[in-house]
Design an enzyme around this catalytic site. Structure first.
Site, mmCIF file in Angstrom:
data_model
loop_
_atom_site.group_PDB
_atom_site.id
_atom_site.type_symbol
_atom_site.label_atom_id
_atom_site.label_comp_id
_atom_site.label_asym_id
_atom_site.label_seq_id
_atom_site.Cartn_x
_atom_site.Cartn_y
_atom_site.Cartn_z
ATOM 1 N N ARG A 37 -4.732 10.727 -0.196
ATOM 2 C CA ARG A 37 -3.439 10.446 0.433
ATOM 3 C C ARG A 37 -2.702 11.734 0.795
ATOM 4 N NH1 ARG A 37 -0.895 5.108 -2.692
ATOM 5 N NH2 ARG A 37 -2.123 3.578 -1.517
ATOM 6 N N LYS A 199 -10.483 -13.224 -6.660
ATOM 7 C CA LYS A 199 -9.771 -14.497 -6.662
ATOM 8 C C LYS A 199 -9.349 -14.956 -5.273
ATOM 9 C CE LYS A 199 -7.898 -13.970 -11.344
ATOM 10 N NZ LYS A 199 -6.674 -13.968 -12.168
ATOM 11 N N GLY A 356 -7.546 -1.142 -2.111
ATOM 12 C CA GLY A 356 -8.020 -0.240 -3.152
ATOM 13 C C GLY A 356 -9.467 -0.431 -3.533
ATOM 14 N N GLY A 379 -1.216 -3.128 -0.928
ATOM 15 C CA GLY A 379 -0.377 -4.284 -0.638
ATOM 16 C C GLY A 379 0.042 -4.365 0.811
#
Length: 398
Positions: A37, A199, A356, A379
């Site tokens: 980053r 999930k 990620g 996110g």
């Protein structure tokens, strides 16, 4: 996608340019373990410095919850930033507002840079308090948002500054929006989306939104088990959200109605224990034993995904095909990643990936640099492909 102005649209010379970056990097024992980053943000920072700006970098780190936590100071990152910028001296401000921040900014000459202390040491950052946003804005003349990964939050340094100063997108923000927009909005068809992970519950909105955007939907990881269970397949002790079987059937029905091809595993790598090099076997889905867990896709599944990708022009990838962190259950993800990378190298596929686990999986497969674009956002990446408006991006709209 909303229009925005880039750093090409203003003259930075002599101006105090507040640049929102995301230096929330992984650290262990005070050492940065992945500087990706910082290295990506350096592109915008170098350009502004080269044009004579007085650059003031702003970032959060961790979750100090509005209190000063010495272990979450950005001071070690200032040193790494200096190295990423080619060995320049980075002025470090021991606060991000107030006298210490003002003193640090005053030291920055044209072509120089300062990094101010962790924004989240102040509760006003996450709460977007007016006074905190005003105090940040007083430090600069122009605002540049180069933190797409933080732009799903309406924080003071993300939306508050954009409302108070002339606002522009940095090079990383610009690249993210163009790459993701091209993959989700204006993609060359046919489009494939590979959505994996543990999930279904975390990605229901993603799946629902993508049904109107893609031609092929590949489902992998633990998510696939829920779809297989919903289809009546015996999956033994595999990770599965059985209470979401109805949602899985609904998504499958909508896909069929929209002529979207869903690609699910047709064979699997199974084991009775989830640990490195555990005894395992490859089996058809009709022969999974009650005591076994599906931990990876098998070779026939890999071949089916490769065949599907070979017929597409665009790929959006989020999530692994199996438990890639533990060998030998990384083989399916590795094989699919290498196939996508090969198609990309050959100019047959525009490949965009993010999240990620996805970044880690592609790095593990050795193909991180071979995709067309890989987003380091987590996110924000998910919310973008869910079709949500990101506050930080909306604040740049013209």
């Amino acid at each position: 996608m909303a229009r925005f102005e880039s750093i090409d649209q203003f003259d930075p010379k002599g101006k105090r340019v507040l640049v929102r970056v995301d230096f929330n990097v992984p650290m262990q024992d005070g050492e940065i373990t992945d500087a990706t980053r910082i290295e990506r943000a350096a592109v915008t920072l170098k350009e502004l410095m080269g044009k004579g700006a007085r650059v003031i970098a702003l970032s959060h780190f961790g979750r100090p919850k509005g209190k000063v936590e010495p272990a979450m100071s950005l001071e070690p990152i200032a040193r790494a930033l200096g190295q990423a910028l080619g060995g320049v001296d980075v002025v470090f401000g021991k606060d991000c507002v107030g006298p210490e921040a003002e003193a640090a900014v005053a030291k920055v000459e044209e072509g120089g840079i300062a990094l101010l202390e962790n924004l989240r040491f102040h509760a006003g950052e996450e709460k977007n308090h007016k006074d905190f946003a005003d105090a940040l804005a007083a430090l600069g003349d122009v605002y540049v948002n180069d933190a797409f990964s933080a732009s799903h939050r309406a924080h003071a340094s993300v939306t508050g500054l954009a409302e108070r100063l002339p606002a522009f997108a940095g090079r990383l923000m610009e690249a993210e929006l163009k790459a993701l927009g091209a993959a989700v909005g204006d993609a060359d068809r046919p489009v494939a989306a590979l959505i994996g992970g543990a999930k279904v519950s975390t990605k229901l909105d993603v799946l629902g939104h993508l049904l109107d955007k893609v031609d092929v939907l590949v489902i992998g990881g633990g998510m696939a088990n829920t779809f297989l269970f919903a289809d009546g397949v015996e999956i033994g002790k595999s990770l599965c959200e059985k209470d979401l079987a109805g949602n899985a059937r609904e998504i499958a029905a909508k896909a069929k109605a929209r002529n979207v091809r869903i690609v699910l595993p047709v064979d699997a790598v199974v084991a009775t224990q989830f640990e490195a090099n555990a005894p395992h076997r490859v089996t058809g889905l009709d022969k999974v034993r009650p005591e076994e867990m599906i931990l990876d896709v098998g070779p026939m599944s890999v071949a089916a995904v490769e065949e599907a990708l070979a017929g597409c022009k665009t790929l959006l990838w989020n999530g692994p095909m199996g438990a890639f962190e533990v060998a030998p259950f990384d083989e399916g993800t590795n094989a699919v990643a290498k196939a996508a990378a090969k198609l990309t190298r050959e100019g047959r596929l525009q490949s965009v990936a993010g999240g990620g686990d996805t970044v880690a999986a592609l790095a593990h497969a050795g193909v991180l640099e071979e995709f067309s674009y890989v987003s380091t956002a987590g996110g924000a990446f998910l919310e973008f492909i869910e079709g949500k408006d990101l506050p930080g991006v909306a604040a740049l709209a013209r």
